[in-house]
Design a protein around this motif. Structure first.
Motif, PDB file in Angstrom:
ATOM      1  N   ALA A 111       0.811  -1.217   0.000  1.00  0.00           N
ATOM      2  CA  ALA A 111       0.000   0.000   0.000  1.00  0.00           C
ATOM      3  C   ALA A 111       0.845   1.269   0.000  1.00  0.00           C
ATOM      4  O   ALA A 111       0.331   2.344  -0.291  1.00  0.00           O
ATOM      5  CB  ALA A 111      -0.925   0.002   1.219  1.00  0.00           C
ATOM      6  N   ALA A 112       2.152   1.149   0.303  1.00  0.00           N
ATOM      7  CA  ALA A 112       3.043   2.304   0.246  1.00  0.00           C
ATOM      8  C   ALA A 112       3.709   2.462  -1.110  1.00  0.00           C
ATOM      9  O   ALA A 112       4.457   3.395  -1.329  1.00  0.00           O
ATOM     10  CB  ALA A 112       4.111   2.185   1.333  1.00  0.00           C
ATOM     11  N   GLY A 113       3.441   1.540  -2.043  1.00  0.00           N
ATOM     12  CA  GLY A 113       3.995   1.651  -3.388  1.00  0.00           C
ATOM     13  C   GLY A 113       5.320   0.942  -3.571  1.00  0.00           C
ATOM     14  O   GLY A 113       5.945   1.092  -4.608  1.00  0.00           O
ATOM     15  N   ARG A 114       5.747   0.138  -2.612  1.00  0.00           N
ATOM     16  CA  ARG A 114       7.022  -0.567  -2.743  1.00  0.00           C
ATOM     17  C   ARG A 114       6.786  -1.997  -3.201  1.00  0.00           C
ATOM     18  O   ARG A 114       5.855  -2.651  -2.740  1.00  0.00           O
ATOM     19  CB  ARG A 114       7.782  -0.549  -1.413  1.00  0.00           C
ATOM     20  N   GLU A 115       7.652  -2.479  -4.109  1.00  0.00           N
ATOM     21  CA  GLU A 115       7.534  -3.855  -4.611  1.00  0.00           C
ATOM     22  C   GLU A 115       7.828  -4.842  -3.481  1.00  0.00           C
ATOM     23  O   GLU A 115       8.842  -4.744  -2.791  1.00  0.00           O
ATOM     24  CB  GLU A 115       8.520  -4.089  -5.758  1.00  0.00           C
ATOM     25  N   ILE A 116       6.927  -5.804  -3.300  1.00  0.00           N
ATOM     26  CA  ILE A 116       7.103  -6.859  -2.306  1.00  0.00           C
ATOM     27  C   ILE A 116       7.500  -8.156  -2.995  1.00  0.00           C
ATOM     28  O   ILE A 116       8.373  -8.872  -2.534  1.00  0.00           O
ATOM     29  CB  ILE A 116       5.813  -7.054  -1.492  1.00  0.00           C
ATOM     30  N   VAL A 117       6.824  -8.450  -4.113  1.00  0.00           N
ATOM     31  CA  VAL A 117       7.132  -9.648  -4.916  1.00  0.00           C
ATOM     32  C   VAL A 117       7.192  -9.213  -6.372  1.00  0.00           C
ATOM     33  O   VAL A 117       6.338  -8.450  -6.833  1.00  0.00           O
ATOM     34  CB  VAL A 117       6.063 -10.745  -4.740  1.00  0.00           C
ATOM     35  N   ARG A 118       8.211  -9.703  -7.089  1.00  0.00           N
ATOM     36  CA  ARG A 118       8.306  -9.358  -8.511  1.00  0.00           C
ATOM     37  C   ARG A 118       8.931 -10.516  -9.277  1.00  0.00           C
ATOM     38  O   ARG A 118      10.003 -10.987  -8.927  1.00  0.00           O
ATOM     39  CB  ARG A 118       9.150  -8.099  -8.687  1.00  0.00           C
ATOM     40  N   ALA A 119       8.186 -11.005 -10.292  1.00  0.00           N
ATOM     41  CA  ALA A 119       8.698 -12.026 -11.209  1.00  0.00           C
ATOM     42  C   ALA A 119       8.943 -11.368 -12.562  1.00  0.00           C
ATOM     43  O   ALA A 119       8.064 -10.706 -13.108  1.00  0.00           O
ATOM     44  CB  ALA A 119       7.706 -13.177 -11.346  1.00  0.00           C
ATOM     45  N   ASP A 120      10.159 -11.527 -13.085  1.00  0.00           N
ATOM     46  CA  ASP A 120      10.538 -10.922 -14.364  1.00  0.00           C
ATOM     47  C   ASP A 120      10.686 -11.991 -15.434  1.00  0.00           C
ATOM     48  O   ASP A 120      11.143 -13.112 -15.153  1.00  0.00           O
ATOM     49  CB  ASP A 120      11.878 -10.179 -14.222  1.00  0.00           C
TER      50      ASP A 120
END
Length: 722
Positions: A111-120
């Motif tokens: 909710a603060a706009g920071r990536e928590i999980v990211r699959a590329d």
């Protein structure tokens, strides 16, 4: 007399010539109008097909987005903040990216706009980003827009080039972001699911529409910038300051004026070129400005078909040459009537062939579609199918045409399907069919199979038709089932891990309390015996007592170090910004104060910082600086130099502690980080052999690595990454 004959001939010939020219001119105009009608219909068909392909793909992506937001493991993490559940969510995202291969990024942002999980997905490979690679995206417009939405609403971003860390990504990657907020069961907005869709996949769906007749297909955004156009140098001009004037408005002002008038579907000539324009919003019904179900914000796209005047002229040139030849023959032999009728018949047949060719072209596009396509009329009877439909349902085409579409639906659903079909016909709009439901198709042999269906209405001269894109999703559902099984297995493994941790905690308690008591007794009684009975013990007996006390005290130190190692293994990370330089200065000062008679120089690089747990990182620096202090003394006064700094290791920042001490043989480097492993004499360099093992555990918990380089007599350097 010759003059009179010439005058009569002229009087006869002139009216005949005028009549012939007039008749030929009228005929020529009628053929031009017929040709224009065919070309207009052909261009409208091309634009309608292009719009349908784009909206159908957008509908499929929205279905994928809704699937991710309803994953059970994601909801479990939102409700519990269980780190193991977050690991499961990451694996779900990775499996999803591997399955689809059209999403460059699959992300969960808090909710603060920071990536928590990211699959590329890059260069044919998918991976989960490490915590130190995740970014703060709170300043991105699509993040702010999404985090303001309500449950179930979707934000579709403008079509643009992907930007990573403030720079346009190379090679260029056209990107559209699809995002929706995520809520826990208590209704709190916890973040958003965001898909970075590879826009090239969408553009590839409209490129085949550019025909052999030199038709051009363009896609333009709301500000008039080219997304797909005639000149590659003009594309994505809004992303480059030096291209801001490269727009549709500058290149084709007449077309842009029509777009500004807000006409959804327009067709007109400008400078001899035929333009067909369609305005629509992806995921939103074209004929209104309101969002469709779930879509809260979506950019406006303009799809333009251009048939150049030169191409039109080239297609009408045979007609012009033919009429000129007919006129010459008519003027010579005065067989205007019969020849004109014959010529009219020939040209009429040519127009019919043009119409048939246009229809064949449409059928070819339909047959090349990767999914089964079934087109039905307002009464629900099948009007047209493609080859994929025959293969999918196992029915020949002639057995489906004219039949109710319910023949393709399992019998148990047919009654409800008629009602759903009737309701859709009253308020049609492009959308996936049966959102949230499991849909099934029926083959000719009676077997059922799961399907995904997207519906779109199409207006034709014969009335409204309904286009259904049908895809067999058996493999997709099987993949989803396997993902759910893996999630359940992960939950069971986490429960077993918690049980093991509880047993380790009990063991640590036993070691701490049950072993210390006898050790204290041995040490205490040995001391009492040495003090009270010293006069009755010879030198050997006193030596044995001293060695007994030293062994008991050493065992106590070993127990303390083992407990510290166990606590670090089980400790949870409290990650924050850590000033490593200040931490190293503090540890160095404590070490120096503990041995005031020793001369040694510490060199601490300034302004070194990292993300990590400050308490655990202090343990690492204490062990590394302590070892350097222990092994760096060369002369009787224990002088030496100890350095703490940062360097580059294969493109990654690495921190190091370097000394000029005794060093070690690299042949034994594999033993450095094992518990109780020592490379030097414990009598000369005391210690338990636990320090480096503890440091390695901490570094691994931070996702990093630790290693050493040394040469006997020339000091050692220990490196670590976070």
């Amino acid at each position: 007399m010759p003059k009179s004959l010439a005058a009569r001939t002229a009087l006869i010939l002139l009216p005949l010539a005028v009549v012939t020219v007039a008749v030929l001119y009228v005929f020529y105009r009628s053929q031009l109008e017929a040709f224009e009608t065919v070309v207009r219909a052909d261009e409208k068909n091309a634009v309608e097909i292009g719009e349908h392909r784009l909206t159908a793909q957008i509908s499929a992506i929205l279905s994928d987005l809704r699937f991710l937001t309803h994953l059970q493991l994601l909801q479990h993490w939102l409700d519990t903040d269980d780190p193991a559940a977050l690991d499961g969510v990451a694996r779900n995202h990775l499996a999803f990216a591997q399955e689809k291969l059209v999403f460059d990024q699959v992300r969960f942002i808090d909710a603060a706009g920071r990536e928590i999980v990211r699959a590329d997905y890059r260069d044919g490979k998918t991976r989960i980003l490490a915590p130190d690679e995740l970014q703060d995206k709170s300043d991105r417009p699509y993040v702010r827009e999404t985090l303001r939405l309500e449950r179930g609403q979707v934000h579709i971003s403008p079509f643009e080039l992907n930007v990573e860390r403030g720079a346009i990504e190379r090679p260029l990657r056209p990107t559209i972001r699809f995002a929706t907020p995520v809520f826990d069961r208590s209704g709190r907005r916890r973040g958003a699911i965001i898909l970075n869709y590879n826009g090239e996949d969408l553009l590839d769906r409209i490129r085949p529409l550019e025909s052999e007749h030199a038709r051009q297909i363009w896609l333009v955004n709301e500000e008039g910038y080219w997304l797909h156009g005639p000149n590659p140098d003009d594309l994505w001009a809004f992303m480059y300051p030096d291209r801001q004037d490269r727009t549709l408005a500058c290149a084709h002002p007449d077309v842009w004026r029509v777009v500004q008038d807000g006409i959804s579907n327009a067709q007109f000539f400008a400078d001899g070129d035929l333009y067909t324009v369609a305005l629509f919003r992806p995921g939103v019904r074209v004929s209104t400005e309101t969002s469709g179900p779930g879509v809260a914000s979506s950019p406006l796209w303009i799809l333009v078909s251009r048939m150049p005047a030169a191409a039109l002229a080239a297609r009408t040139a045979p007609l012009q040459r033919g009429l000129a030849l007919i006129g010459g023959v008519l003027l010579v032999v005065f067989a205007a009537g019969s020849f004109l009728l014959a010529r009219h018949g020939v040209n009429r047949a040519a127009a019919e062939r043009t119409v048939r060719a246009s229809a064949e072209k449409f059928r070819s596009l339909l047959e090349s579609a990767p999914d089964a396509v079934v087109i039905a009329d307002a009464q629900g009877r099948i009007a047209l199918v493609n080859a994929q439909s025959e293969r999918l349902f196992g029915r020949p085409r002639d057995k489906m045409l004219g039949q109710p579409v319910e023949m393709l639906v399992p019998e148990r659903f047919r009654g409800r399907h008629v009602g759903h079909r009737t309701g859709y016909a009253k308020a049609p709009q492009p959308r996936p069919m049966g959102a949230g439901l499991e849909l099934f198709g029926l083959r000719a042999d009676g077997t059922e199979f799961p399907v995904a269906i997207s519906l779109s209405p199409v207006e034709t001269e014969e009335g409204r038709l309904f286009v259904a894109n049908i895809r067999d999703v058996t493999e997709q559902r099987e993949s989803r089932r396997r993902v759910e099984e893996l999630s359940e297995r992960l939950e069971r493994d986490n429960a077993a891990l918690q049980s093991v941790n509880s047993e380790l905690e009990a063991f640590s308690y036993s070691v701490s309390h049950d072993l210390r008591a006898p050790l204290r007794a041995i040490d205490g009684f040995s001391q009492a015996l040495a003090e009270d009975c010293a006069d009755r013990l010879d030198e050997a007996g006193q030596k044995y007592l001293r060695r007994t006390r030293q062994a008991a005290q050493r065992m106590g130190v070993l127990i303390d170090d083992l407990l510290k190692l166990a606590r670090i293994t089980r400790a949870e990370l409290a990650v924050e910004d850590v000033d490593l330089s200040a931490l190293a200065d503090d540890v160095a000062r404590e070490i120096a104060e503990g041995a005031p008679g020793r001369r040694a120089a510490f060199s601490i690089a300034p302004s070194l910082s990292a993300r990590g747990d400050p308490r655990l990182l202090r343990v690492v620096i204490e062990n590394l600086l302590g070892n350097a202090w222990k092994f760096s003394g060369r002369d009787g006064n224990g002088a030496g130099r100890i350095e703490f700094g940062r360097t580059d290791a294969n493109g990654t920042s690495a921190y190091y502690v370097r000394d000029d001490g005794v060093g070690f043989d690299m042949a034994y480097a594999g033993k450095l980080f094992g518990a109780f492993q020592r490379l030097h004499d414990a009598r000369e360099y005391p210690g338990t052999g636990i320090g480096l093992a503890t440091a390695q555990r901490v570094i691994r918990k931070h996702g990093g690595a630790i290693w050493a380089e040394s040469e006997v007599g020339k000091g050692a350097t220990f490196y670590f990454t976070l």
